[in-house]
Write a protein that holds these residues in place. Structure first.
Motif, PDB file in Angstrom:
ATOM      1  N   LEU A   1      26.032  59.236  67.190  1.00 46.50           N
ATOM      2  CA  LEU A   1      25.839  57.827  66.860  1.00 46.50           C
ATOM      3  C   LEU A   1      24.366  57.521  67.039  1.00 46.50           C
ATOM      4  CD1 LEU A   1      28.857  56.133  68.700  1.00 46.50           C
ATOM      5  CD2 LEU A   1      28.743  56.976  66.358  1.00 46.50           C
ATOM      6  N   VAL A   2      23.744  56.977  66.000  1.00 41.29           N
ATOM      7  CA  VAL A   2      22.309  56.697  66.048  1.00 41.29           C
ATOM      8  C   VAL A   2      22.085  55.219  65.753  1.00 41.29           C
ATOM      9  CG1 VAL A   2      20.041  57.215  65.112  1.00 41.29           C
ATOM     10  CG2 VAL A   2      21.754  59.036  65.339  1.00 41.29           C
ATOM     11  N   GLU A   3      21.487  54.530  66.729  1.00 41.85           N
ATOM     12  CA  GLU A   3      21.241  53.093  66.599  1.00 41.85           C
ATOM     13  C   GLU A   3      19.832  52.836  66.105  1.00 41.85           C
ATOM     14  OE1 GLU A   3      23.742  52.842  70.676  1.00 41.85           O
ATOM     15  OE2 GLU A   3      21.770  53.680  70.286  1.00 41.85           O
ATOM     16  N   SER A   4      19.650  51.666  65.501  1.00 42.33           N
ATOM     17  CA  SER A   4      18.325  51.198  65.108  1.00 42.33           C
ATOM     18  C   SER A   4      18.347  49.681  65.043  1.00 42.33           C
ATOM     19  CB  SER A   4      17.913  51.780  63.751  1.00 42.33           C
ATOM     20  OG  SER A   4      18.828  51.382  62.750  1.00 42.33           O
ATOM     21  N   GLY A   5      17.158  49.087  65.047  1.00 43.71           N
ATOM     22  CA  GLY A   5      17.060  47.664  64.816  1.00 43.71           C
ATOM     23  C   GLY A   5      16.702  46.810  66.010  1.00 43.71           C
ATOM     24  N   GLY A   6      16.556  47.402  67.179  1.00 44.67           N
ATOM     25  CA  GLY A   6      16.158  46.602  68.319  1.00 44.67           C
ATOM     26  C   GLY A   6      14.711  46.167  68.239  1.00 44.67           C
ATOM     27  N   GLY A   7      14.289  45.373  69.220  1.00 44.87           N
ATOM     28  CA  GLY A   7      12.898  44.936  69.245  1.00 44.87           C
ATOM     29  C   GLY A   7      12.705  43.711  70.095  1.00 44.87           C
ATOM     30  N   LEU A   8      11.547  43.099  69.926  1.00 42.98           N
ATOM     31  CA  LEU A   8      11.157  41.893  70.661  1.00 42.98           C
ATOM     32  C   LEU A   8      11.230  40.701  69.728  1.00 42.98           C
ATOM     33  CD1 LEU A   8       9.856  40.455  73.124  1.00 42.98           C
ATOM     34  CD2 LEU A   8       7.633  41.139  72.187  1.00 42.98           C
ATOM     35  N   VAL A   9      11.879  39.648  70.190  1.00 39.98           N
ATOM     36  CA  VAL A   9      12.021  38.448  69.375  1.00 39.98           C
ATOM     37  C   VAL A   9      11.944  37.225  70.282  1.00 39.98           C
ATOM     38  CG1 VAL A   9      14.544  38.458  69.509  1.00 39.98           C
ATOM     39  CG2 VAL A   9      13.418  37.380  67.554  1.00 39.98           C
ATOM     40  N   GLN A  10      11.497  36.118  69.730  1.00 38.86           N
ATOM     41  CA  GLN A  10      11.471  34.876  70.505  1.00 38.86           C
ATOM     42  C   GLN A  10      12.854  34.240  70.550  1.00 38.86           C
ATOM     43  OE1 GLN A  10       8.383  32.440  68.723  1.00 38.86           O
ATOM     44  NE2 GLN A  10       6.916  33.123  70.269  1.00 38.86           N
ATOM     45  N   ALA A  11      13.073  33.450  71.572  1.00 40.33           N
ATOM     46  CA  ALA A  11      14.335  32.729  71.686  1.00 40.33           C
ATOM     47  C   ALA A  11      14.582  31.916  70.415  1.00 40.33           C
ATOM     48  CB  ALA A  11      14.312  31.824  72.905  1.00 40.33           C
ATOM     49  N   GLY A  12      15.834  31.954  69.966  1.00 42.17           N
ATOM     50  CA  GLY A  12      16.194  31.288  68.724  1.00 42.17           C
ATOM     51  C   GLY A  12      16.103  32.172  67.499  1.00 42.17           C
ATOM     52  N   GLY A  13      15.500  33.335  67.658  1.00 40.96           N
ATOM     53  CA  GLY A  13      15.341  34.249  66.543  1.00 40.96           C
ATOM     54  C   GLY A  13      16.565  35.113  66.295  1.00 40.96           C
ATOM     55  N   SER A  14      16.405  36.053  65.369  1.00 42.28           N
ATOM     56  CA  SER A  14      17.508  36.908  64.951  1.00 42.28           C
ATOM     57  C   SER A  14      17.079  38.364  64.907  1.00 42.28           C
ATOM     58  CB  SER A  14      17.996  36.501  63.550  1.00 42.28           C
ATOM     59  OG  SER A  14      18.478  35.181  63.520  1.00 42.28           O
ATOM     60  N   LEU A  15      18.055  39.230  65.130  1.00 47.57           N
ATOM     61  CA  LEU A  15      17.880  40.664  64.958  1.00 47.57           C
ATOM     62  C   LEU A  15      19.165  41.235  64.390  1.00 47.57           C
ATOM     63  CD1 LEU A  15      16.149  41.897  68.263  1.00 47.57           C
ATOM     64  CD2 LEU A  15      15.148  41.920  65.977  1.00 47.57           C
TER      65      LEU A  15
END
Length: 121
Positions: free
Chosen positions: A4-18
């Motif tokens: 299983l290989v994940e992707s898409g994480g990161g740093l975002v401001q509150a209220g944002g989306s990932l």
């Protein structure tokens, strides 16, 4: 070998989306339930959301109305759309599949390597 290989994480401001993705690789025949868990520093790993092959979903109360889990069975991929993110959502997010049938063999309790999600206030 199933992975299983994940992707898409990161740093975002509150209220944002990932949007997180998790792809299962290998000679896969079937995957029933797939899910996302998360673990924040100093806390136990907790279920965020899960989805069956038929599309039935389950969510933690803390993410209901903000997160959406979906899957593409043809691609053996599960997604987690995270909207209205809060600092409390900061954690390492893990993909999980309790059972995968591949190359004629059933294997159990598969986990991805984890992807960091950080929500700044």
């Amino acid at each position: 070998q199933v992975q299983l290989v994940e992707s898409g994480g990161g740093l975002v401001q509150a209220g944002g989306s990932l949007r997180l993705s998790c792809a299962a690789s290998g000679s896969i025949f079937s995957i029933n339930t797939m899910g996302w868990y998360r673990q924040a520093p100093g806390k136990q790993r907790e279920l965020v959301a899960s989805i069956t092959a038929g599309g039935s979903t389950n969510y933690a109360d803390s993410v209901k109305g903000r997160f959406t889990i979906s899957r593409d069975n043809a691609r053996n991929t599960v997604y987690l759309q995270m909207n209205s993110l809060k600092p409390d959502d900061t954690a390492v997010y893990y993909c999980n599949a309790p059972k995968i049938v591949a190359a004629g063999i059933a294997g159990y309790n598969y986990w991805g390597q984890g992807t960091q999600v950080t929500v700044s206030s």
